[in-house]
Design a protein around this motif. Structure first.
Motif, PDB file in Angstrom:
ATOM      1  N   THR A  88     -25.655  -8.749 -29.745  1.00  0.00           N
ATOM      2  CA  THR A  88     -25.037  -9.384 -28.585  1.00  0.00           C
ATOM      3  C   THR A  88     -26.037  -9.417 -27.434  1.00  0.00           C
ATOM      4  O   THR A  88     -26.897  -8.537 -27.327  1.00  0.00           O
ATOM      5  N   SER A  89     -25.948 -10.437 -26.607  1.00  0.00           N
ATOM      6  CA  SER A  89     -26.848 -10.576 -25.448  1.00  0.00           C
ATOM      7  C   SER A  89     -26.039 -10.908 -24.198  1.00  0.00           C
ATOM      8  O   SER A  89     -26.188 -11.983 -23.604  1.00  0.00           O
ATOM      9  N   PRO A  90     -25.161 -10.004 -23.788  1.00  0.00           N
ATOM     10  CA  PRO A  90     -24.302 -10.296 -22.634  1.00  0.00           C
ATOM     11  C   PRO A  90     -25.051 -10.491 -21.326  1.00  0.00           C
ATOM     12  O   PRO A  90     -24.605 -11.248 -20.463  1.00  0.00           O
ATOM     13  N   THR A  91     -26.194  -9.813 -21.161  1.00  0.00           N
ATOM     14  CA  THR A  91     -26.942  -9.995 -19.913  1.00  0.00           C
ATOM     15  C   THR A  91     -27.546 -11.396 -19.839  1.00  0.00           C
ATOM     16  O   THR A  91     -27.643 -11.984 -18.758  1.00  0.00           O
ATOM     17  N   VAL A  92     -27.928 -11.945 -20.993  1.00  0.00           N
ATOM     18  CA  VAL A  92     -28.437 -13.324 -21.035  1.00  0.00           C
ATOM     19  C   VAL A  92     -27.308 -14.292 -20.686  1.00  0.00           C
ATOM     20  O   VAL A  92     -27.497 -15.244 -19.920  1.00  0.00           O
ATOM     21  N   ALA A  93     -26.127 -14.040 -21.266  1.00  0.00           N
ATOM     22  CA  ALA A  93     -24.966 -14.889 -20.984  1.00  0.00           C
ATOM     23  C   ALA A  93     -24.591 -14.826 -19.512  1.00  0.00           C
ATOM     24  O   ALA A  93     -24.259 -15.851 -18.891  1.00  0.00           O
TER      25      ALA A  93
END
Length: 281
Positions: free
Chosen positions: A144-149
């Motif tokens: 998961t890449s929530p900081t990118v999102a």
């Protein structure tokens, strides 16, 4: 509409006394339970979800926190094939508090507060380049890449004249008033995709979103990890969502026409149906 938007938006006091305070509580608890000398040292906490994007609405229910654990002592090798044990160990750190394992795949720990509301703590290992390993619920892991999102949403918010987050807060009231068929992250991402330009007229923005949204249901994870965000919708649920958009678009158009004709009571009545019973009549 402006007063209603203000009423559902969190105050500066709530941002510090509730949101930041609960994040800091997570940091304190995990730092104590997993110090630098631990075989599983806690590294840092990152505010995620609606609270980070500025799309959270009152009353504040949940706050999402990403809890990053360090691999400095080669902890990843211990849990690489057993994410359930990793998650259970984090949950055990909250023994004595009311908790639950939550999430679409059981990948977070929910901590309940006596004052109401809860924090969802998603424990992860960093794989570098803003990609994190999150427990999958079956012993495996998902990336998961929530900081990118989050960064992508922040950029879209700026590109749209800082009108995106306020509109999403209104859309969340609509979603909540009409069976809450759409997940928050999905709805936020749809709204960010729908518009090429967006003004500060909330009635106009809502009407346009409802009209255009049926063509933007199949948006992808802006973090680049989860693929299409609409996968949870069955065929029947998808049709219900489309019909809900069409009904809202029709009512919003009629509300704007009523307002243009000077019939403010009718406009308020229609917006109250669209946005829920807390909209002033």
């Amino acid at each position: 509409m402006a007063q209603f938007l203000d009423d559902i938006s969190v105050t500066d006091y709530q941002k510090t006394s509730i949101i930041e305070a609960r994040k800091n509580r997570v940091i304190e608890n995990l730092t104590t339970a997993f110090p630098a000398t631990s075989d599983l040292p806690f590294s840092r906490a990152v505010l995620m979800g609606s609270a980070a994007k500025g799309t959270i609405i009152r009353p504040i229910d949940d706050v999402d926190v990403l809890a990053v654990f360090s691999n400095v002592n080669n902890a990843w090798s211990k849990y690489q094939y057993d994410s359930q044990s990793f998650l259970y160990r984090i949950r055990k750190a909250y023994d004595g508090l009311s908790t639950a394992q939550v999430g679409a795949r059981g990948q977070a720990v929910r901590i309940f507060f006596q004052s109401g509301g809860h924090v969802d703590v998603a424990p992860v290992f960093s794989h570098g380049n803003d990609v994190y390993g999150l427990p999958k619920g079956d012993g495996g892991w998902i990336n998961t890449s929530p900081t990118v999102a989050n960064s992508w949403f922040t950029k879209r918010h700026a590109e749209l004249g800082y009108n995106l987050s306020p509109l999403v807060r209104l859309l969340k009231k609509w979603n909540g008033a009409h069976s809450k068929r759409l997940r928050s992250f999905h709805l936020e991402t749809m709204a960010a995709h729908v518009f090429s330009t967006l003004g500060s007229n909330r009635q106009s923005g809502l009407t346009s979103f409802f009209e255009w949204a049926p063509n933007h249901i199949d948006v992808s994870d802006p973090g680049g990890q989860s693929g299409s965000l609409s996968g949870y919708l069955s065929w029947t649920a998808r049709q219900e969502v489309i019909q809900s958009f069409r009904t809202a678009a029709d009512r919003a158009a009629k509300a704007r026409a009523a307002e243009a004709d000077g019939d403010h009571e009718e406009a308020k009545r229609l917006w109250r149906i669209i946005l829920g019973s807390t909209f002033p009549n």
